[in-house]
Scaffold this motif. Sequence first.
Motif, short mmCIF file in Angstrom:
data_model
loop_
_atom_site.label_atom_id
_atom_site.label_comp_id
_atom_site.label_asym_id
_atom_site.label_seq_id
_atom_site.Cartn_x
_atom_site.Cartn_y
_atom_site.Cartn_z
N SER A 158 42.96 34.63 32.44
CA SER A 158 43.97 35.49 33.07
C SER A 158 43.54 36.95 32.98
O SER A 158 42.69 37.32 32.19
N TYR A 159 44.17 37.74 33.82
CA TYR A 159 43.91 39.17 33.87
C TYR A 159 45.25 39.89 33.97
O TYR A 159 46.07 39.58 34.83
N GLU A 160 45.47 40.85 33.07
CA GLU A 160 46.69 41.64 33.06
C GLU A 160 46.43 42.96 33.77
O GLU A 160 45.44 43.63 33.51
N CYS A 161 47.36 43.34 34.63
CA CYS A 161 47.18 44.53 35.46
C CYS A 161 48.38 45.45 35.29
O CYS A 161 49.51 45.00 35.33
N MET A 162 48.11 46.75 35.10
CA MET A 162 49.19 47.72 34.94
C MET A 162 49.17 48.76 36.07
O MET A 162 49.88 49.75 36.02
N GLY A 163 48.36 48.54 37.08
CA GLY A 163 48.27 49.45 38.22
C GLY A 163 47.43 48.81 39.31
O GLY A 163 47.14 47.62 39.26
N ASP A 164 47.02 49.58 40.27
CA ASP A 164 46.25 49.06 41.39
C ASP A 164 44.93 48.47 40.92
O ASP A 164 44.30 48.98 40.00
N CYS A 165 44.51 47.40 41.57
CA CYS A 165 43.21 46.78 41.30
C CYS A 165 42.59 46.40 42.63
O CYS A 165 43.12 45.56 43.35
N GLY A 166 41.47 47.03 42.95
CA GLY A 166 40.81 46.82 44.24
C GLY A 166 39.99 45.56 44.36
O GLY A 166 39.66 45.14 45.47
N ASP A 167 39.67 44.92 43.23
CA ASP A 167 38.84 43.71 43.30
C ASP A 167 38.96 42.93 42.00
O ASP A 167 38.58 43.42 40.94
N PHE A 168 39.47 41.72 42.09
CA PHE A 168 39.64 40.86 40.90
C PHE A 168 38.33 40.17 40.48
O PHE A 168 38.27 39.60 39.39
N SER A 169 37.32 40.18 41.32
CA SER A 169 36.14 39.35 41.08
C SER A 169 35.42 39.66 39.77
O SER A 169 34.77 38.78 39.20
N SER A 170 35.53 40.87 39.25
CA SER A 170 34.86 41.16 37.98
C SER A 170 35.67 40.64 36.79
O SER A 170 35.17 40.59 35.68
N TYR A 171 36.91 40.22 37.03
CA TYR A 171 37.76 39.71 35.95
C TYR A 171 37.93 38.19 36.00
O TYR A 171 38.11 37.55 34.97
N LEU B 4 57.21 51.95 33.30
CA LEU B 4 56.70 53.13 33.98
C LEU B 4 55.58 52.80 34.95
O LEU B 4 55.51 53.33 36.05
N HIS B 5 54.67 51.95 34.53
CA HIS B 5 53.46 51.68 35.31
C HIS B 5 53.52 50.38 36.08
O HIS B 5 52.77 50.20 37.02
N GLY B 6 54.34 49.46 35.67
CA GLY B 6 54.33 48.15 36.27
C GLY B 6 53.40 47.23 35.51
O GLY B 6 52.49 47.69 34.82
N LYS B 7 53.66 45.95 35.61
CA LYS B 7 52.82 44.99 34.92
C LYS B 7 52.85 43.68 35.67
O LYS B 7 53.91 43.18 36.04
N SER B 8 51.67 43.15 35.90
CA SER B 8 51.53 41.84 36.52
C SER B 8 50.35 41.14 35.85
O SER B 8 49.44 41.77 35.34
N GLU B 9 50.42 39.82 35.85
CA GLU B 9 49.37 39.02 35.22
C GLU B 9 48.92 37.94 36.19
O GLU B 9 49.75 37.29 36.84
N TYR B 10 47.62 37.74 36.29
CA TYR B 10 47.03 36.82 37.24
C TYR B 10 46.24 35.76 36.49
O TYR B 10 45.53 36.07 35.54
N SER B 11 46.37 34.51 36.92
CA SER B 11 45.67 33.40 36.29
C SER B 11 44.80 32.68 37.31
O SER B 11 45.17 32.57 38.49
N GLU B 12 43.67 32.17 36.82
CA GLU B 12 42.73 31.50 37.70
C GLU B 12 43.31 30.24 38.34
O GLU B 12 43.04 29.95 39.50
N ASP B 13 44.09 29.50 37.59
CA ASP B 13 44.58 28.21 38.07
C ASP B 13 46.10 28.22 38.24
O ASP B 13 46.79 29.12 37.77
N ARG B 14 46.59 27.19 38.89
CA ARG B 14 48.03 27.04 39.07
C ARG B 14 48.71 26.91 37.71
O ARG B 14 48.08 26.52 36.74
N ASN B 15 50.00 27.22 37.69
CA ASN B 15 50.82 27.10 36.47
C ASN B 15 50.29 27.94 35.32
O ASN B 15 50.38 27.54 34.16
N PHE B 16 49.70 29.08 35.63
CA PHE B 16 49.26 30.07 34.65
C PHE B 16 48.20 29.52 33.68
O PHE B 16 48.14 29.90 32.53
N GLN B 17 47.35 28.64 34.19
CA GLN B 17 46.28 28.06 33.40
C GLN B 17 44.97 28.78 33.68
O GLN B 17 44.83 29.49 34.67
N GLY B 18 44.01 28.58 32.81
CA GLY B 18 42.69 29.20 32.97
C GLY B 18 42.69 30.65 32.51
O GLY B 18 43.65 31.14 31.92
#
Length: 184
Positions: free
Chosen positions: A26-39, A10-24
């Motif tokens: 991570s931050y999981e997102c289920m909607g819009d995010c205006g700035d990753f810097s706090s995560y 329903l909402h969507g899901k994406s996950e972001y990692s600090e380093d290549r190959n999903f290392q470091g």
Amino acid sequence: MLDDVRSSQLHGKSEYSEDRNFQGRSYECMGDCGDFSSYMSRCHSCRVESRCWMMYDRPNYMGNQYFFRRGDYADYMSMFGMSECIRSCRMIPMHRGSYRMRIYERENFMGQMYEMMDDCDSTMDRYRMSHCQSCHVMDGHWLFYEQPHYRGRMWYFRPGEYRSFSNMGGMRFMSMRRIMDSWY
């Protein structure tokens, strides 16, 4: 578990990692995010579990835009030739139904106007229009590209009126594509 699956559909899901190959970290997102810097301090890989997303290389949905479908992007910077990492993201809602927009030769809906309901790989070939400078999206979600045949930098357009493209970093759009529900 079933609730997690329904929620990501329903909402969507994406996950972001600090380093290549999903290392470091991570931050999981289920909607819009205006700035990753706090995560996280940086982002070099991402996994899109559901929906389609626009990613931006600056906070607050600014800068260059990149379109991501479901999939794993272990080193997206190399894949897309990006020089900056993702700083914000926006989920693209699914659209079922018709697609319709009007493109205009000049700003403020002036000059030649063409109504579109399908993809256009070259405004020059189809309409003899070297580029458009404003548009009105009535139905659907669209990707505009700076070069013919869906190449070059892109910009995401959702329903609304766009009176001038001059504030979009000098972008000149020459091809357009619908974001289809089959892409999700």
